[in-house]
Design a protein around this motif. Structure first.
Motif, PDB file in Angstrom:
ATOM      1  N   ASN A 236      -4.746 -63.517   7.054  1.00 49.54           N
ATOM      2  CA  ASN A 236      -5.357 -64.782   7.499  1.00 49.54           C
ATOM      3  C   ASN A 236      -6.882 -64.730   7.521  1.00 49.54           C
ATOM      4  OD1 ASN A 236      -2.726 -65.838   8.017  1.00 49.54           O
ATOM      5  ND2 ASN A 236      -2.720 -64.792  10.008  1.00 49.54           N
ATOM      6  N   LYS A 237      -7.479 -63.844   6.720  1.00 48.20           N
ATOM      7  CA  LYS A 237      -8.929 -63.762   6.618  1.00 48.20           C
ATOM      8  C   LYS A 237      -9.379 -64.262   5.250  1.00 48.20           C
ATOM      9  CE  LYS A 237      -9.872 -61.784  10.611  1.00 48.20           C
ATOM     10  NZ  LYS A 237     -10.740 -62.419  11.637  1.00 48.20           N
ATOM     11  N   LYS A 238     -10.457 -65.033   5.231  1.00 44.49           N
ATOM     12  CA  LYS A 238     -10.969 -65.586   3.988  1.00 44.49           C
ATOM     13  C   LYS A 238     -11.955 -64.621   3.328  1.00 44.49           C
ATOM     14  CE  LYS A 238     -10.729 -70.442   5.445  1.00 44.49           C
ATOM     15  NZ  LYS A 238     -11.538 -71.675   5.638  1.00 44.49           N
ATOM     16  N   SER A 239     -11.975 -64.657   2.025  1.00 43.44           N
ATOM     17  CA  SER A 239     -12.949 -63.872   1.279  1.00 43.44           C
ATOM     18  C   SER A 239     -14.321 -64.526   1.416  1.00 43.44           C
ATOM     19  CB  SER A 239     -12.541 -63.812  -0.189  1.00 43.44           C
ATOM     20  OG  SER A 239     -13.564 -63.232  -0.970  1.00 43.44           O
ATOM     21  N   LEU A 240     -15.385 -63.741   1.241  1.00 42.07           N
ATOM     22  CA  LEU A 240     -16.739 -64.286   1.345  1.00 42.07           C
ATOM     23  C   LEU A 240     -17.001 -65.353   0.286  1.00 42.07           C
ATOM     24  CD1 LEU A 240     -18.915 -61.142   2.140  1.00 42.07           C
ATOM     25  CD2 LEU A 240     -17.888 -62.770   3.704  1.00 42.07           C
ATOM     26  N   LYS A 241     -16.350 -65.237  -0.852  1.00 46.36           N
ATOM     27  CA  LYS A 241     -16.565 -66.218  -1.912  1.00 46.36           C
ATOM     28  C   LYS A 241     -15.951 -67.573  -1.579  1.00 46.36           C
ATOM     29  CE  LYS A 241     -12.541 -64.808  -4.683  1.00 46.36           C
ATOM     30  NZ  LYS A 241     -12.109 -64.285  -6.011  1.00 46.36           N
ATOM     31  N   ASP A 242     -15.146 -67.629  -0.501  1.00 41.31           N
ATOM     32  CA  ASP A 242     -14.559 -68.902  -0.069  1.00 41.31           C
ATOM     33  C   ASP A 242     -15.520 -69.710   0.801  1.00 41.31           C
ATOM     34  OD1 ASP A 242     -12.175 -68.368  -1.384  1.00 41.31           O
ATOM     35  OD2 ASP A 242     -11.339 -67.292   0.335  1.00 41.31           O
ATOM     36  N   PHE A 243     -16.700 -69.138   1.099  1.00 39.37           N
ATOM     37  CA  PHE A 243     -17.695 -69.825   1.925  1.00 39.37           C
ATOM     38  C   PHE A 243     -18.881 -70.245   1.067  1.00 39.37           C
ATOM     39  CE2 PHE A 243     -15.204 -67.351   4.848  1.00 39.37           C
ATOM     40  CZ  PHE A 243     -15.154 -68.104   6.010  1.00 39.37           C
ATOM     41  N   SER A 244     -19.436 -71.413   1.371  1.00 36.65           N
ATOM     42  CA  SER A 244     -20.586 -71.931   0.648  1.00 36.65           C
ATOM     43  C   SER A 244     -21.662 -72.361   1.630  1.00 36.65           C
ATOM     44  CB  SER A 244     -20.192 -73.127  -0.229  1.00 36.65           C
ATOM     45  OG  SER A 244     -19.194 -72.763  -1.170  1.00 36.65           O
ATOM     46  N   VAL A 245     -22.907 -72.340   1.183  1.00 40.98           N
ATOM     47  CA  VAL A 245     -24.018 -72.767   2.019  1.00 40.98           C
ATOM     48  C   VAL A 245     -23.813 -74.219   2.431  1.00 40.98           C
ATOM     49  CG1 VAL A 245     -26.508 -73.195   2.087  1.00 40.98           C
ATOM     50  CG2 VAL A 245     -25.614 -71.146   0.946  1.00 40.98           C
ATOM     51  N   GLY A 246     -23.967 -74.492   3.713  1.00 38.97           N
ATOM     52  CA  GLY A 246     -23.792 -75.842   4.229  1.00 38.97           C
ATOM     53  C   GLY A 246     -22.433 -76.080   4.862  1.00 38.97           C
ATOM     54  N   ASP A 247     -21.467 -75.166   4.634  1.00 37.48           N
ATOM     55  CA  ASP A 247     -20.146 -75.325   5.244  1.00 37.48           C
ATOM     56  C   ASP A 247     -20.252 -75.326   6.761  1.00 37.48           C
ATOM     57  OD1 ASP A 247     -19.006 -75.394   2.772  1.00 37.48           O
ATOM     58  OD2 ASP A 247     -18.117 -73.371   2.864  1.00 37.48           O
ATOM     59  N   VAL A 248     -19.513 -76.216   7.415  1.00 37.90           N
ATOM     60  CA  VAL A 248     -19.456 -76.242   8.874  1.00 37.90           C
ATOM     61  C   VAL A 248     -18.253 -75.416   9.321  1.00 37.90           C
ATOM     62  CG1 VAL A 248     -19.209 -77.687  10.922  1.00 37.90           C
ATOM     63  CG2 VAL A 248     -20.543 -78.512   8.978  1.00 37.90           C
ATOM     64  N   VAL A 249     -18.485 -74.467  10.198  1.00 35.95           N
ATOM     65  CA  VAL A 249     -17.427 -73.569  10.667  1.00 35.95           C
ATOM     66  C   VAL A 249     -17.457 -73.477  12.188  1.00 35.95           C
ATOM     67  CG1 VAL A 249     -17.453 -72.180   8.563  1.00 35.95           C
ATOM     68  CG2 VAL A 249     -18.931 -71.557  10.476  1.00 35.95           C
ATOM     69  N   THR A 250     -16.344 -73.055  12.748  1.00 34.09           N
ATOM     70  CA  THR A 250     -16.274 -72.785  14.183  1.00 34.09           C
ATOM     71  C   THR A 250     -16.339 -71.287  14.390  1.00 34.09           C
ATOM     72  OG1 THR A 250     -14.928 -74.757  14.629  1.00 34.09           O
ATOM     73  CG2 THR A 250     -14.897 -72.999  16.282  1.00 34.09           C
ATOM     74  N   GLY A 251     -17.333 -70.838  15.143  1.00 37.68           N
ATOM     75  CA  GLY A 251     -17.509 -69.413  15.363  1.00 37.68           C
ATOM     76  C   GLY A 251     -17.153 -69.001  16.779  1.00 37.68           C
ATOM     77  N   ARG A 252     -16.420 -67.906  16.885  1.00 36.00           N
ATOM     78  CA  ARG A 252     -16.071 -67.360  18.195  1.00 36.00           C
ATOM     79  C   ARG A 252     -16.926 -66.123  18.440  1.00 36.00           C
ATOM     80  NH1 ARG A 252     -12.439 -63.533  19.950  1.00 36.00           N
ATOM     81  NH2 ARG A 252     -11.639 -63.281  17.808  1.00 36.00           N
ATOM     82  N   PHE A 253     -17.737 -66.171  19.508  1.00 38.01           N
ATOM     83  CA  PHE A 253     -18.685 -65.089  19.776  1.00 38.01           C
ATOM     84  C   PHE A 253     -17.956 -63.765  20.021  1.00 38.01           C
ATOM     85  CE2 PHE A 253     -21.333 -62.707  22.928  1.00 38.01           C
ATOM     86  CZ  PHE A 253     -22.342 -62.345  22.039  1.00 38.01           C
TER      87      PHE A 253
END
Length: 308
Positions: A236-253
């Motif tokens: 259930n982990k995404k590869s780095l190539k699945d992310f693009s500049v400007g994407d909005v994500v929810t981050g858990r500290f």
């Protein structure tokens, strides 16, 4: 009055030295080359830097004669806990330079805990000059720097061959298309069900190993790929190539890296890093598990940089 007198005295000495053709700087700091008659007591005391069993070897600060990337042969003059100092011969007759070889950069077939298990005073040693540092040359017998890590895809499985046994890990040469990269597999990431006494019970030199690229590590002199056989951590982990500049994500500290960066779980193979100084965020106000809406500022082969 005393301060002025001392100042005048120093000025007088400096002028006197210049008048006789001497330089205060040259009198205190000598060439990095080690002359064969360096044991001569007439040499300045500051040139005699490292005490060995038979003589003293000078440590220079300008090692222009040493060619980085070139292999040199020398003899061990000092054994430290985690490294050795050796006097390496230059092609110029009668000269040599001081090189330091850390035990992590020693080419070896068995795991060792101290440099003394590999070398003793007087032993011959051959290594490549890697970089200049604090008046000496950092040497290496490892081929790690010959293996490019660029192009390695985190989360992808690779096949390799064991080339080195460390106390708690193995180094392996993993194939990545037409090139190869250095991967390190720690005992904690081997997915072992039963306890083993030594890594030799699990792997031997030349043996085949299959593992997944977990992250890119920056070591003292180079980078390597941290590998893992714990497949559960990649679920259930995404590869780095699945992310693009400007994407909005929810981050858990998750935690902080000093006062500057805060790390968040954004569902990627690696945690995202937020520059708290840039966005004027108080790290101390973030509690573990706190969720924040974030955006992707930059994606590299190693990490994800986050913004607000």
């Amino acid at each position: 009055f005393m301060v002025q007198a001392r100042s005048r005295c120093r000025s007088t000495i400096a002028v006197a030295c210049l008048a006789f053709g001497f330089s205060l700087e040259l009198a205190c700091f000598t060439s990095p080359l080690i002359k064969k008659d360096s044991s001569d007591s007439s040499l300045p005391e500051r040139e005699l830097g490292v005490t060995t069993a038979n003589k003293k070897v000078s440590i220079g600060s300008h090692l222009r004669a040493v060619e980085l990337g070139k292999e040199y042969t020398g003899k061990v003059v000092k054994v430290n806990k985690l490294s050795i100092d050796a006097e390496f011969e230059l092609e110029s007759e009668g000269t040599s330079f001081l090189g330091n070889l850390h035990f992590a950069d020693m080419g070896r077939n068995t795991a060792i805990d101290t440099a003394g298990q590999q070398y003793a005073l007087g032993d011959q040693v051959t290594a490549k000059a890697f970089k200049y540092q604090r008046g000496r040359v950092i040497m290496s017998q490892s081929n790690a720097r010959d293996f490019p890590w660029e192009g390695v895809e985190l989360g992808k499985e690779y096949t390799g061959t064991v080339i080195k046994l460390n106390p708690l890990s193995i180094d392996a040469k993993f194939q990545n298309g037409d090139t190869a990269f250095l991967g390190n597999l720690h005992i904690a990431d081997m997915g072992l069900e039963n306890k083993i006494d030594t890594l030799g019970d699990m792997y031997g030199l030349g043996e085949k190993v299959i593992a997944t690229a977990r992250k890119i590590e920056k070591l003292r002199n180079f980078r390597r790929v941290r590998m893992s056989k714990n497949n559960a951590e990649f679920e259930n982990k995404k590869s780095l190539k699945d992310f693009s500049v400007g994407d909005v994500v929810t981050g858990r500290f998750i935690n902080s890296g000093g006062r500057k960066f805060a790390f968040f779980d954004v569902g990627a193979l690696v945690d995202g890093a937020l520059d708290t100084e840039r966005y004027d965020i108080d790290i101390n106000s973030l509690a573990p598990g706190t969720s924040l809406p974030l955006k992707v500022d930059k994606v590299t082969a190693m990490q994800i940089l986050l913004g607000i």
